[in-house]
Design a protein around this motif. Structure first.
Motif, mmCIF file in Angstrom:
data_model
loop_
_atom_site.group_PDB
_atom_site.id
_atom_site.type_symbol
_atom_site.label_atom_id
_atom_site.label_comp_id
_atom_site.label_asym_id
_atom_site.label_seq_id
_atom_site.Cartn_x
_atom_site.Cartn_y
_atom_site.Cartn_z
ATOM 1 N N MET A 62 9.749 20.698 13.735
ATOM 2 C CA MET A 62 8.276 21.187 13.168
ATOM 3 C C MET A 62 7.900 22.467 13.956
ATOM 4 O O MET A 62 7.888 22.351 15.123
ATOM 5 C CB MET A 62 7.251 19.907 13.426
ATOM 6 N N ASN A 63 7.502 23.455 13.207
ATOM 7 C CA ASN A 63 6.927 24.650 13.801
ATOM 8 C C ASN A 63 5.213 24.213 13.947
ATOM 9 O O ASN A 63 4.418 23.695 13.076
ATOM 10 C CB ASN A 63 6.813 25.720 12.836
ATOM 11 N N ARG A 64 4.878 24.704 15.136
ATOM 12 C CA ARG A 64 3.183 24.512 15.425
ATOM 13 C C ARG A 64 2.770 26.119 15.771
ATOM 14 O O ARG A 64 2.850 26.480 16.821
ATOM 15 C CB ARG A 64 3.077 23.351 16.567
ATOM 16 N N LEU A 65 1.741 26.525 14.762
ATOM 17 C CA LEU A 65 1.136 27.676 15.250
ATOM 18 C C LEU A 65 -0.313 27.351 15.668
ATOM 19 O O LEU A 65 -1.096 26.775 15.275
ATOM 20 C CB LEU A 65 0.938 28.207 13.769
ATOM 21 N N VAL A 66 -0.465 27.561 17.022
ATOM 22 C CA VAL A 66 -1.563 27.446 17.884
ATOM 23 C C VAL A 66 -2.436 28.653 17.990
ATOM 24 O O VAL A 66 -1.978 29.801 18.721
ATOM 25 C CB VAL A 66 -1.040 27.195 19.263
ATOM 26 N N TYR A 67 -3.897 28.422 17.406
ATOM 27 C CA TYR A 67 -4.957 29.473 17.879
ATOM 28 C C TYR A 67 -6.090 29.012 17.561
ATOM 29 O O TYR A 67 -6.302 27.611 17.592
ATOM 30 C CB TYR A 67 -4.639 30.534 16.696
ATOM 31 N N PHE A 68 -7.147 29.593 17.717
ATOM 32 C CA PHE A 68 -8.456 29.205 17.861
ATOM 33 C C PHE A 68 -9.015 29.031 16.206
ATOM 34 O O PHE A 68 -8.069 29.506 15.131
ATOM 35 C CB PHE A 68 -9.343 30.269 18.387
ATOM 36 N N PRO A 69 -9.855 28.364 15.975
ATOM 37 C CA PRO A 69 -10.457 28.053 14.573
ATOM 38 C C PRO A 69 -11.168 28.995 13.894
ATOM 39 O O PRO A 69 -12.091 28.619 13.363
ATOM 40 C CB PRO A 69 -11.415 26.712 14.785
ATOM 41 N N VAL A 70 -10.524 30.189 14.014
ATOM 42 C CA VAL A 70 -11.028 31.368 13.092
ATOM 43 C C VAL A 70 -9.792 32.058 12.478
ATOM 44 O O VAL A 70 -8.805 32.110 12.913
ATOM 45 C CB VAL A 70 -11.787 32.191 14.201
ATOM 46 N N PRO A 71 -9.973 33.317 11.460
ATOM 47 C CA PRO A 71 -8.869 34.057 11.139
ATOM 48 C C PRO A 71 -8.111 34.740 11.934
ATOM 49 O O PRO A 71 -7.065 34.331 12.359
ATOM 50 C CB PRO A 71 -9.662 34.640 10.049
ATOM 51 N N GLY A 72 -8.856 35.636 12.627
ATOM 52 C CA GLY A 72 -8.356 36.385 13.766
ATOM 53 C C GLY A 72 -6.747 36.794 13.644
ATOM 54 O O GLY A 72 -6.371 37.021 12.659
ATOM 55 N N ARG A 73 -6.159 36.609 14.665
ATOM 56 C CA ARG A 73 -4.696 37.477 14.559
ATOM 57 C C ARG A 73 -3.675 36.354 14.331
ATOM 58 O O ARG A 73 -2.661 36.629 14.220
ATOM 59 C CB ARG A 73 -4.490 37.765 16.160
ATOM 60 N N ALA A 74 -4.035 35.176 13.807
ATOM 61 C CA ALA A 74 -3.063 34.069 13.244
ATOM 62 C C ALA A 74 -3.222 34.304 11.920
ATOM 63 O O ALA A 74 -2.201 33.311 11.156
ATOM 64 C CB ALA A 74 -3.633 32.712 13.953
ATOM 65 N N GLU A 75 -4.149 34.522 11.426
ATOM 66 C CA GLU A 75 -4.462 34.372 9.809
ATOM 67 C C GLU A 75 -3.252 34.618 9.026
ATOM 68 O O GLU A 75 -2.830 34.223 8.078
ATOM 69 C CB GLU A 75 -5.451 34.903 9.494
ATOM 70 N N ALA A 76 -2.583 36.148 9.450
ATOM 71 C CA ALA A 76 -1.546 36.734 8.552
ATOM 72 C C ALA A 76 -0.337 35.625 8.629
ATOM 73 O O ALA A 76 0.307 35.369 7.625
ATOM 74 C CB ALA A 76 -1.202 37.907 9.213
ATOM 75 N N SER A 77 -0.037 35.095 9.935
ATOM 76 C CA SER A 77 0.992 34.240 10.039
ATOM 77 C C SER A 77 0.733 32.798 9.170
ATOM 78 O O SER A 77 1.648 31.990 8.628
ATOM 79 C CB SER A 77 1.176 33.787 11.467
ATOM 80 N N ARG A 78 -0.693 32.487 9.140
ATOM 81 C CA ARG A 78 -0.877 31.082 8.352
ATOM 82 C C ARG A 78 -0.662 31.381 7.073
ATOM 83 O O ARG A 78 0.198 30.545 6.336
ATOM 84 C CB ARG A 78 -2.392 31.023 8.645
ATOM 85 N N VAL A 79 -0.852 32.673 6.340
ATOM 86 C CA VAL A 79 -0.722 32.910 5.033
ATOM 87 C C VAL A 79 0.852 33.015 4.927
ATOM 88 O O VAL A 79 1.462 32.499 3.987
ATOM 89 C CB VAL A 79 -1.098 34.331 4.567
ATOM 90 N N ALA A 80 1.680 33.814 5.580
ATOM 91 C CA ALA A 80 3.082 33.692 5.679
ATOM 92 C C ALA A 80 4.018 32.246 5.536
ATOM 93 O O ALA A 80 4.645 32.142 5.003
ATOM 94 C CB ALA A 80 3.710 34.383 6.874
ATOM 95 N N PHE A 81 3.237 31.478 6.322
ATOM 96 C CA PHE A 81 3.917 29.990 6.499
ATOM 97 C C PHE A 81 3.310 29.582 5.010
ATOM 98 O O PHE A 81 4.369 28.573 4.636
ATOM 99 C CB PHE A 81 3.178 29.237 7.619
ATOM 100 N N ALA A 82 2.454 29.550 4.597
ATOM 101 C CA ALA A 82 1.996 28.883 3.374
ATOM 102 C C ALA A 82 2.714 29.456 2.087
ATOM 103 O O ALA A 82 3.087 28.741 1.294
ATOM 104 C CB ALA A 82 0.510 29.232 2.998
ATOM 105 N N LEU A 83 3.345 30.724 2.429
ATOM 106 C CA LEU A 83 4.104 31.226 1.511
ATOM 107 C C LEU A 83 5.813 31.121 1.385
ATOM 108 O O LEU A 83 6.572 31.441 0.630
ATOM 109 C CB LEU A 83 3.861 32.761 1.235
ATOM 110 N N SER A 84 6.023 30.308 2.616
ATOM 111 C CA SER A 84 7.525 30.080 2.854
ATOM 112 C C SER A 84 7.638 28.411 2.704
ATOM 113 O O SER A 84 6.838 28.022 2.152
ATOM 114 C CB SER A 84 7.505 30.224 4.512
ATOM 115 N N ASN A 85 9.003 28.091 2.758
ATOM 116 C CA ASN A 85 9.347 26.748 2.684
ATOM 117 C C ASN A 85 9.341 26.244 3.993
ATOM 118 O O ASN A 85 9.921 24.964 3.958
ATOM 119 C CB ASN A 85 10.406 26.742 1.840
ATOM 120 N N LEU A 86 8.891 26.536 4.944
ATOM 121 C CA LEU A 86 9.022 26.062 6.461
ATOM 122 C C LEU A 86 7.883 24.868 6.629
ATOM 123 O O LEU A 86 6.788 24.882 5.931
ATOM 124 C CB LEU A 86 8.716 27.138 7.485
ATOM 125 N N GLU A 87 8.342 23.854 7.362
ATOM 126 C CA GLU A 87 7.418 22.834 7.907
ATOM 127 C C GLU A 87 6.628 23.289 8.966
ATOM 128 O O GLU A 87 7.013 23.732 9.766
ATOM 129 C CB GLU A 87 8.078 21.641 8.173
#
Length: 221
Positions: A1-26
């Motif tokens: 399982m991949n765990r993306l760790v960041y604060f509860p705001v879009p910030g510098r993790a939002e692009a990766s959140r979107v990329a994860f959502a568009l991937s088949n990764l867990e």
């Protein structure tokens, strides 16, 4: 399982959140507060003493652009053409000054002083305004309309779209949404990305009361 760790705001993790959502990764979106962030630093869990980090079965990856490049491969957002892939990387690296322009304001506790400094950043001649104009010019030069002039949407677009337009969400004292209206090419770019089918689906259910309202079609109309 991949765990993306960041604060509860879009910030510098939002692009990766979107990329994860568009991937088949867990993956798991792990939101932490300031206390947990400091604990992670003290426990040596942050390779560069910053968030976000991506915890994988192999090890931890730090730095937002490195994480985005990693996840972007699984989401089909890295151009197959080596030149276009390099131009996407170039664009992401070139965005650094915009993010750093605000860094000096985060430690200012006095609200009035913080607001004034941020307003000054985006007035004519301010570092924020200079960086926005650079992006305005870059987008204006793109034949395809995508950030790095790639044939299709790439990781550079996820980074630009999420990091740029999040600045005007109201989460940053002193930065008004009206600022972005001075930049017609960037507004046109927002309209292009916001209606991309995968982006629309990802933000389905987001309302104007959500901090991610700036990612919705017509947000700045």
């Amino acid at each position: 399982m991949n765990r993306l760790v960041y604060f509860p705001v879009p910030g510098r993790a939002e692009a990766s959140r979107v990329a994860f959502a568009l991937s088949n990764l867990e993956w798991e979106d792990v939101e932490v507060n300031g206390d947990k962030f400091n604990q992670m630093k003290n426990d040596g869990e942050l390779p560069w003493q910053m968030l976000p980090v991506l915890q994988t079965s192999t090890g931890t990856i730090a730095e937002s652009s490195a994480i985005l490049r990693y996840v972007g491969k699984f989401a089909g957002l890295i151009p197959a053409d080596p030149y276009q892939a390099a131009k996407a990387d170039e664009f992401m690296d070139g965005m650094g000054p915009l993010a750093r322009a605000l860094d000096t304001t985060f430690g200012i506790s006095d609200l009035d002083e913080r607001v004034k400094l941020r307003k000054d950043l985006f007035e004519e001649g301010g570092e924020g305004a200079k960086n926005l104009q650079l992006l305005e010019d870059k987008i204006g030069q793109s034949i395809t309309g995508w950030a790095a002039n790639t044939d299709q949407m790439s990781i550079a677009d996820l980074k630009l779209f999420t990091e740029l337009f999040a600045l005007f969400s109201g989460n940053y004292d002193g930065i008004e949404a009206s600022v972005i209206r001075r930049y017609p090419n960037l507004l046109k770019y927002h309209s292009k990305v916001a209606v991309e089918p995968r982006i629309i689906e990802h933000y389905r259910g987001i309302t104007e009361d959500d901090m991610r309202w700036t990612f919705l079609p017509g947000a700045f109309d």
